[in-house]
Design an enzyme around this catalytic site. Sequence first.
Site, PDB file in Angstrom:
ATOM      1  N   TYR A 139     -54.192  20.393   6.666  1.00  0.00           N
ATOM      2  CA  TYR A 139     -53.003  21.157   6.288  1.00  0.00           C
ATOM      3  C   TYR A 139     -51.777  20.271   6.471  1.00  0.00           C
ATOM      4  CZ  TYR A 139     -49.127  24.366   6.194  1.00  0.00           C
ATOM      5  OH  TYR A 139     -47.942  24.962   5.863  1.00  0.00           O
ATOM      6  N   GLU A 183     -45.713  22.152   0.570  1.00  0.00           N
ATOM      7  CA  GLU A 183     -46.949  22.452   1.294  1.00  0.00           C
ATOM      8  C   GLU A 183     -48.144  21.908   0.524  1.00  0.00           C
ATOM      9  OE1 GLU A 183     -48.810  26.437   1.443  1.00  0.00           O
ATOM     10  OE2 GLU A 183     -48.396  26.382   3.596  1.00  0.00           O
TER      11      GLU A 183
END
Length: 398
Positions: free
Chosen positions: A109, A197
């Site tokens: 992530y 992101e």
Amino acid sequence: MDIHEYQAKDILSGFGVPVPRGGLGYSPEQVAYRAREIGGDTWVVKGQIHSGGRGKAGGVKVCKDEHEIFDAANDMFGKKLVTNQTGPEGKIVYRVLVEEGVDIAREIYLGLVLDRSTERVMVVASAAGGMEIEEISAEQPDSLIRQVIEPAVGLTAFQAREIAFALGLDPAQIQQMVNVLNGCYKAFTELDATMVEINPLVVTGDSRIIALDAKMSFDDNAMFRRQDIAELRDKSQEDSRETQAADRGLSYVGLEGNIGCIVNGAGLAMATMDMIKLAGGEPANFLDIGGGASPERVAKAFRLVRSDANVEAILVNIFAGINRCDWVAEGVVKALEENPVDIPVIVRLSGTKVEEGRKILSQSGLPIIRAATLEEAADRAVNAWQRDLTHAAKIVAE
Ligand code: GDP
Ligand code: MN
């Protein structure tokens, strides 16, 4: 402003972040054609909506041949995807991305966000990729790596390496990770982003680091100087009430109650909502007409608030400084004359040209309930709304 995954990948790729080879289609035929151009033996078909969590909602399909690609795309076009981020109304797929399949060894992530408490860009990373950030912080908070970036210095090589080490990457992968971090930070700052992101950022079987997904949001207030980014806007993905308001230069916030509020200024909006609640009501929304609003603009605001099906009474509360009460009154009268309403309308005007404004309201002959103070306005709005409801209930009962 949000953009699509394929657009974010295009941007990040320009800043040196590796992404899978892919192509966009607006029909199943186009998607299949794009897949043929890419070549290979595995492809991933991805519905483009402004939301994550598509994988779990049927918006991401791994395919083995052209028929599967065609069918997957055919199935996605026009489909409403309901994810944990879209709310129950979901978002419709009008564009489909097809990419070469990637052999995933690890999922990471990576996020860059504006951290309000430090007033800095913060890099957030975790070895627990693939899960949403909310899940990671709830279930594996210890896996979160955070680095605050000093704006005068930028992301340093030292910080980038520290993140890469903390993720447990091999020496051969460290430099790739540093490049990815630098690219994301550069894109973030140079394009006035508010969020980048990459989830998941993957390590492939042959040790390459690739952004498998990408999400970017931008600062609306900077879009005037980012024409190329502003052009990426896709209104089909936005809340139509807020889009319509924004397009008319009005700022609209949707809420859950029944009293629609037209005000000027955020402070007055807050005070108006407080007073409505104090009087026992709930605001349905508030619409800020801003300063110097013309009658046309006020009429537009009025139409917009009225178009919300939850609105059962409308309160116009204006404290005019730069605004003019006569223009506001003209706007309200204009909107009501064009389209009479059967719900109570309460107007409180104060400030510049207030006498002229009141005169326009009273001379209109329209059943507008007037109030002199904010408190009176809120009380009258809630009372009128309740009376109207009892009245409506009686008709139903009869
Ligand atoms: P999201 O669910 O909207 O966040 O969509 P993602 O782009 O993150 O895709 C969801 C998941 O699909 C990823 O976490 C991967 O596990 C899987 N996926 C996406 N692309 C590929 C691929 O090329 N190969 C494989 N094996 N899986 C993929
Ligand atoms: Mn994702």
